[in-house]
Write a protein that holds these residues in place. Structure first.
Motif, PDB file in Angstrom:
ATOM      1  N   SER A   1       0.853  -1.297   0.037  1.00 30.74           N
ATOM      2  CA  SER A   1       0.086  -0.084   0.024  1.00 30.74           C
ATOM      3  C   SER A   1       0.894   1.224   0.045  1.00 30.74           C
ATOM      4  O   SER A   1       0.616   2.123  -0.729  1.00 30.74           O
ATOM      5  CB  SER A   1      -0.827   0.019   1.306  1.00 30.74           C
ATOM      6  N   VAL A   2       1.961   1.179   0.636  1.00 29.63           N
ATOM      7  CA  VAL A   2       2.805   2.224   0.759  1.00 29.63           C
ATOM      8  C   VAL A   2       3.432   2.650  -0.631  1.00 29.63           C
ATOM      9  O   VAL A   2       3.453   3.689  -1.274  1.00 29.63           O
ATOM     10  CB  VAL A   2       4.140   2.094   1.793  1.00 29.63           C
ATOM     11  N   LYS A   3       3.857   1.353  -1.428  1.00 34.22           N
ATOM     12  CA  LYS A   3       4.469   1.617  -2.713  1.00 34.22           C
ATOM     13  C   LYS A   3       3.572   2.071  -3.592  1.00 34.22           C
ATOM     14  O   LYS A   3       3.531   3.182  -4.270  1.00 34.22           O
ATOM     15  CB  LYS A   3       4.960   0.109  -3.155  1.00 34.22           C
ATOM     16  N   LEU A   4       2.322   1.551  -3.556  1.00 31.71           N
ATOM     17  CA  LEU A   4       1.403   2.102  -4.374  1.00 31.71           C
ATOM     18  C   LEU A   4       0.973   3.623  -4.337  1.00 31.71           C
ATOM     19  O   LEU A   4       0.909   4.456  -5.001  1.00 31.71           O
ATOM     20  CB  LEU A   4      -0.021   1.244  -4.179  1.00 31.71           C
TER      21      LEU A   4
ATOM     22  N   ARG B   1       3.703   5.885  -5.740  1.00 37.43           N
ATOM     23  CA  ARG B   1       3.771   5.927  -7.097  1.00 37.43           C
ATOM     24  C   ARG B   1       2.235   6.767  -7.606  1.00 37.43           C
ATOM     25  O   ARG B   1       2.553   7.732  -8.381  1.00 37.43           O
ATOM     26  CB  ARG B   1       3.444   4.552  -7.780  1.00 37.43           C
ATOM     27  N   ASN B   2       1.487   6.635  -6.824  1.00 34.96           N
ATOM     28  CA  ASN B   2       0.118   7.366  -7.092  1.00 34.96           C
ATOM     29  C   ASN B   2       0.323   9.049  -7.091  1.00 34.96           C
ATOM     30  O   ASN B   2       0.176   9.609  -7.727  1.00 34.96           O
ATOM     31  CB  ASN B   2      -0.985   7.206  -6.146  1.00 34.96           C
ATOM     32  N   VAL B   3       1.145   9.244  -5.729  1.00 34.82           N
ATOM     33  CA  VAL B   3       1.516  10.570  -5.335  1.00 34.82           C
ATOM     34  C   VAL B   3       2.647  11.144  -6.574  1.00 34.82           C
ATOM     35  O   VAL B   3       2.085  12.322  -7.099  1.00 34.82           O
ATOM     36  CB  VAL B   3       2.284  10.649  -4.017  1.00 34.82           C
ATOM     37  N   ARG B   4       3.092  10.318  -6.906  1.00 36.32           N
ATOM     38  CA  ARG B   4       4.098  10.663  -7.937  1.00 36.32           C
ATOM     39  C   ARG B   4       3.777  11.161  -9.313  1.00 36.32           C
ATOM     40  O   ARG B   4       3.841  12.181  -9.772  1.00 36.32           O
ATOM     41  CB  ARG B   4       5.245   9.721  -8.275  1.00 36.32           C
TER      42      ARG B   4
ATOM     43  N   ILE C   1      -4.324   2.867   1.399  1.00 43.30           N
ATOM     44  CA  ILE C   1      -3.647   3.521   0.396  1.00 43.30           C
ATOM     45  C   ILE C   1      -3.958   4.937   0.443  1.00 43.30           C
ATOM     46  O   ILE C   1      -2.933   5.990   0.357  1.00 43.30           O
ATOM     47  CB  ILE C   1      -3.871   3.038  -0.978  1.00 43.30           C
ATOM     48  N   LEU C   2      -5.026   5.349   0.550  1.00 43.81           N
ATOM     49  CA  LEU C   2      -5.461   6.690   0.626  1.00 43.81           C
ATOM     50  C   LEU C   2      -4.819   7.346   1.749  1.00 43.81           C
ATOM     51  O   LEU C   2      -4.481   8.443   1.554  1.00 43.81           O
ATOM     52  CB  LEU C   2      -7.045   6.952   0.750  1.00 43.81           C
ATOM     53  N   MET C   3      -4.539   6.593   3.025  1.00 42.78           N
ATOM     54  CA  MET C   3      -4.062   7.304   3.962  1.00 42.78           C
ATOM     55  C   MET C   3      -2.771   7.485   3.909  1.00 42.78           C
ATOM     56  O   MET C   3      -2.131   8.506   4.291  1.00 42.78           O
ATOM     57  CB  MET C   3      -4.310   6.365   5.215  1.00 42.78           C
ATOM     58  N   TRP C   4      -1.899   6.531   3.275  1.00 45.77           N
ATOM     59  CA  TRP C   4      -0.642   6.738   3.014  1.00 45.77           C
ATOM     60  C   TRP C   4      -0.362   8.005   1.925  1.00 45.77           C
ATOM     61  O   TRP C   4       0.651   8.831   2.144  1.00 45.77           O
ATOM     62  CB  TRP C   4       0.090   5.534   2.611  1.00 45.77           C
ATOM     63  N   GLU C   5      -1.195   8.000   1.177  1.00 49.17           N
ATOM     64  CA  GLU C   5      -1.302   9.157   0.051  1.00 49.17           C
ATOM     65  C   GLU C   5      -1.121  10.631   0.894  1.00 49.17           C
ATOM     66  O   GLU C   5      -0.666  11.322   0.502  1.00 49.17           O
ATOM     67  CB  GLU C   5      -2.135   9.063  -0.896  1.00 49.17           C
TER      68      GLU C   5
END
Lengths: 255, 675
Positions: free
Chosen positions: B3-6, B9-12, B108-112
């Motif tokens: 989830s962190v990885k995803l 990448r999403n943020v990037r 994932i959203l939280m990490w983002e």
């Protein structure tokens, strides 16, 4: 009955010197007032190009198209827009209703942009909605009604301006068979009661079965014509299937 | 940690797509921090008490504005986040169809959110800290303060404030995003892109109700602010601010519905050209539009207020302060000991000064010694209905006339049973209060004699050179009544032979830090103020205020315009399709352009109009605050502010219109689909 639409040796080429595609290779036919004409053909046969040329959205490379006595291939950009507005009605495969407007407003819009008086607009919308059996949905938004109803709303919008010619592109394409049947029957009623003239492009043999006459296009040329005459619905439909199998390819479109 | 990885990448990916979002956030954090850290910039400056009080005032003003700014920035984050999430619904659907649970998606959203938040916070804070170093130099220069040795300025208070404000905003947007994912069905997420957003705009009848409520909220907020004036600004400003914010929000929430209802009543107007399309267009987008319009309105409000009152304040201070220095210098002496004040009999200032430096005659062409006495009488003023007892400074008539004469003014005359009042504030509020007092025939008894006054014995002279105009009333009484009265303060007012740095420096070197010794050998407290120094303070203080006002005002204006532009741009796709459709069913280009123009004009104009009304009230209050110590002429500065706003806002409007127009006309081509 007068001739509403006359195409004379219409040709259309796409591309440049090196790579020329002939979409239409000399198409000629007439459509009389109050006639319900279908245009059939496989994908890439040129039927959509033909419709775009007739609807003045695209220009022809050669030949003439005469609608209601006016040669649209000779018109300038400005007068074309006016012509489109006053003489033609459009029905699209994907309805093209404005999602922000109610059904009533979607139909009325066709008149407001023609600057008709408000009182006339109200009367006409109700009248047309009645013919197309959508009076109950007038206050609803497009997302609240079925696909068939949406297409009838689009039909009402095309009809309300009393166009010389209604052009429909795959109107049943996005509908289930029951909605398609209801729509096609309401088109028939338009032709019968309002003496409307409809040119409908379709893939669907069933839809074509409702027409008075069917033009088959293949490789940019008029390949065949079928006239209903006094044939029963069943017989006419069988004839259509026959031609389609001759055309090749598209029989799996028959439902 | 997939989830962190995803998320990473999403943020990037988002970084590329939403450069403007990140930029705005980063700048928001940066400016928020930099302005809130202004207090700590004192650390690198060497300044007088006057300058440090000016800085404190600045910090207080910024603190007040920071309340608005934090609201606005929180709004901005939620608003921009809404756009992000709307575009990404399909992506969430994909995660879920691949068998990811809703909680996994939420994680994932939280990490983002953490990444985005941390990234913009770090970038913003780094920029902010950097900016506050530079700002300290500029501030010092504007204040006329000296720069001490370089020290790294870091304000933990500002850091905590920034982290708190933005952390809360990010947390809110995270909750919002998770709610979106948790609430939605898979099918809706997957088809979100295709399906138009069908927001249930409130029914027109309800809109009318909400609109009325909005007007009530706003009216109440205006009434509270206007009637209570600036007194309540200090304590309970939050009530009208909250009312105003809620009112503005409701106003835009119901505005289009209200007008839809209104116009639907008139069929002729509603069914004319593209009117109903335009109205529906605005009404249909209400769910995103009302938030952005509220935001833009509040930002414009701040922009107008800061620009016009900031510049007005600076101007007012400059003119007022010039009057604050009627002489070239004033040297004042008072006793430090409260206990001795009953018996303190003053000193001969002229004599005491003569022994200093090159001597009094070296720099004084003319001088007057005057005294404030203490007497057992007070005057009672009514301020906003509450009673205030003011102990005036008592002056001998001869002293008062001598001070006037030094200013080149006519002396006044008093009967044996009369006294005059002199107030250094010539603003209307104070004057009205004193006039009320004087016309009520107020009298007091001094040395066994009853004295009366009347409105013709009211004066507004400045009696000393002073950098800060503080309210002071002098009661001028016949000389004999003050014979033997205890002395409060001695003054020596000096005029130089001619203006010039030579006399100024002579005077300063002779008298600065001079602490004379009293008659009983008591150490006395001496103070020097000169016209040159007063004007210096004034100049720097006003420049700073103008500078801050312009800066803050223009930034919020830019922010407002950017939000509107982003909003219109993100809708451009949908709109292009609709306008293309209009063309296909036969609308003329001129009609379509007019509709587009109207739509964008309403989007830009509605918040601007409400902001103007807000600002009219706000500026009234602001000038009320200012009028406590200076009369403010708001019109000149309002005009300049209006020019700035019209130029920037108008440019954004035109850019948005022409941008949208080109998008719409590109997509309008093409007829039946060739599939």
């Amino acid at each position: 009955m007068s001739i509403i639409l006359k195409t004379m040796n219409v040709e259309k080429y796409y591309g440049n010197k090196g790579n020329l595609t002939r979409a239409l290779a000399g198409v000629s036919f007439d459509v009389r007032e109050g006639e319900y004409v279908g245009v059939m053909g496989a994908s890439g046969s040129g039927k959509t190009t033909l419709l775009n040329c007739i609807s003045t959205i695209d220009t022809v490379s050669a030949g003439h198209i005469i609608i209601g006595g006016e040669d649209i291939t000779e018109m300038g950009h400005k007068s074309l827009a006016g012509f489109r507005r006053e003489k033609l009605g459009f029905i699209f495969q994907d309805f093209n209703l404005l999602d922000t407007l109610t059904v009533y407003e979607n139909i009325a819009l066709a008149l407001t942009i023609r600057k008709r008086p408000a009182r006339e607009i109200d009367r006409r919308v109700k009248e047309v909605a009645d013919i197309l059996d959508i009076s109950d949905t007038l206050r609803k938004y497009p997302y609240q009604i079925s696909g068939g109803q949406k297409q009838r709303v689009a039909g009402a919008r095309a009809l309300i301006t009393d166009p010389t010619l209604i052009l429909a592109d795959e109107p049943t394409g996005a509908l289930d068979s029951k909605s398609a049947k209801a729509l096609l029957e309401s088109f028939r009623r338009l032709v019968r009661e309002k003496n409307a003239t409809i040119l409908m492009v379709t893939h669907d043999a069933f839809a074509a079965g409702h027409c008075d006459r069917i033009l088959f296009i293949r490789d940019g040329k008029l390949f065949h014509q079928l006239t209903r005459g006094n044939d029963s619905g069943k017989l006419f439909f069988d004839k259509i299937i026959e031609v389609i199998s001759l055309l090749g390819g598209d029989t799996n479109d028959v439902r | 940690m997939m989830s962190v990885k995803l998320a990473f990448r999403n943020v990037r990916k988002c970084m590329r797509d939403y450069t403007i979002y990140f930029l705005t956030l980063t700048l928001g954090v940066c400016i928020f921090y930099a302005f809130n850290s202004i207090d700590s910039q004192q650390a690198v400056m060497e300044m007088s008490s006057g300058q440090s009080s000016a800085l404190r005032m600045l910090a207080r003003i910024i603190g007040t504005f920071s309340v608005f700014v934090s609201f606005i920035l929180a709004f901005l984050i939620l608003y921009a986040n809404g756009f992000l999430i709307k575009r990404r619904k399909k992506e969430f659907g994909l995660y879920m169809i691949m068998g990811m649970g809703k909680w996994m998606t939420s994680r994932i959203l939280m990490w983002e959110a953490l990444l985005v938040g941390a990234l913009s916070l770090i970038m913003g804070l780094a920029l902010g800290i950097f900016m506050s170093q530079g700002m300290a130099v500029v501030t010092a220069k504007l204040l006329g303060a000296g720069l001490g040795s370089f020290r790294f300025i870091f304000s933990s208070q500002a850091l905590i404030k920034t982290l708190g404000c933005f952390g809360l905003a990010f947390a809110l947007s995270l909750i919002f995003n998770i709610a979106v994912v948790q609430k939605q069905k898979l099918i809706d997420l997957l088809y979100a892109a295709k399906k138009n957003e069908y927001f249930k705009a409130p029914r027109p009848a309800i809109s009318v109700l909400i609109f009325t409520a909005a007007l009530c909220c706003l009216g109440l907020a205006y009434k509270i602010v206007l009637s209570d004036g600036f007194i309540m600004l200090l304590n309970t400003i939050y009530i009208p601010v909250a009312l105003g914010a809620v009112g503005t929000f409701l106003f835009f929430f119901s505005l289009s519905g209200f007008f839809l209802r209104l116009l639907q009543q008139s069929r002729g107007l509603y069914l004319k050209n593209l009117n109903m399309f335009v109205l529906r267009q605005i009404n249909g987008k209400i769910n995103t539009a009302y938030v952005s319009m509220t935001l833009v309105c509040l930002m414009l409000f701040i922009s107008i207020c800061t620009l016009s009152s900031g510049m007005g304040l600076a101007e007012a201070l400059t003119t007022e302060m010039r009057e604050n220095a009627p002489f070239d210098a004033t040297f004042s002496v008072r006793t430090e000991y409260e206990a001795a004040s009953d018996t303190y009999s003053g000193i001969d200032t002229a004599a005491a000064v003569s022994g200093r430096g090159a001597g009094l005659s070296a720099f004084a062409a003319e001088y007057v010694a005057a005294r404030y006495y203490v007497a057992d009488a007070t005057i009672t003023l009514y301020f906003d209905g509450s009673e205030t007892i003011v102990p005036p400074n008592f002056m001998k008539l001869s002293d008062y006339n001598a001070v006037l004469a030094l200013q080149g003014l006519e002396p006044i005359a008093l009967g044996p049973d009369e006294y005059a009042l002199n107030c250094n504030m010539n603003t209307r509020e104070w004057q009205d209060m004193l006039r009320d007092y004087a016309s009520s025939g107020a009298e007091f008894e001094i040395a066994g004699r009853r004295l009366v006054t009347d409105p013709s014995k009211l004066f507004t002279r400045t009696l000393e050179v002073s950098p800060n105009k503080e309210f002071a009333v002098a009661a001028v009484v016949p000389d004999e009544l003050l014979a033997g009265a205890p002395v409060k303060k001695d003054f020596l007012h000096i005029n130089y032979p001619e203006e010039g740095g030579e006399y100024e420096s002579m005077c300063v070197s002779a008298l600065i830090g001079f602490e004379p010794v009293g008659p009983d050998g008591v150490q006395l407290d001496g103070g020097l103020e000169t016209r040159v120094r007063v004007l210096e303070y004034t100049h720097s203080a006003t420049t700073t205020i103008a500078y801050i006002a312009i800066y803050l005002g223009v930034v919020s204006l830019l922010l407002a315009a950017t939000v509107l532009a982003i909003g219109q741009l993100s809708e451009a796709g949908d709109n292009a399709e609709r306008y293309g459709l209009l063309r296909r069913i036969g609308a003329e280009d001129s009609m379509i352009n007019a509709a587009l123009f109207t739509q964008i004009l309403v989007c830009f104009g509605a918040p601007a109009l409400l902001a103007l009304v807000h600002a009219a009230v706000g500026i009234r209050v602001a000038s009320g605050v200012v009028s406590a110590f200076a009369e403010m002429n708001i019109f000149g500065s309002s005009f300049i502010a209006a020019l700035v706003i019209v130029a920037i806002y108008g440019a954004y409007f035109l850019a948005t219109y022409f941008g949208s127009k080109s998008i719409v006309s590109i997509s309008a081509r093409g007829g039946f689909r060739n599939e």
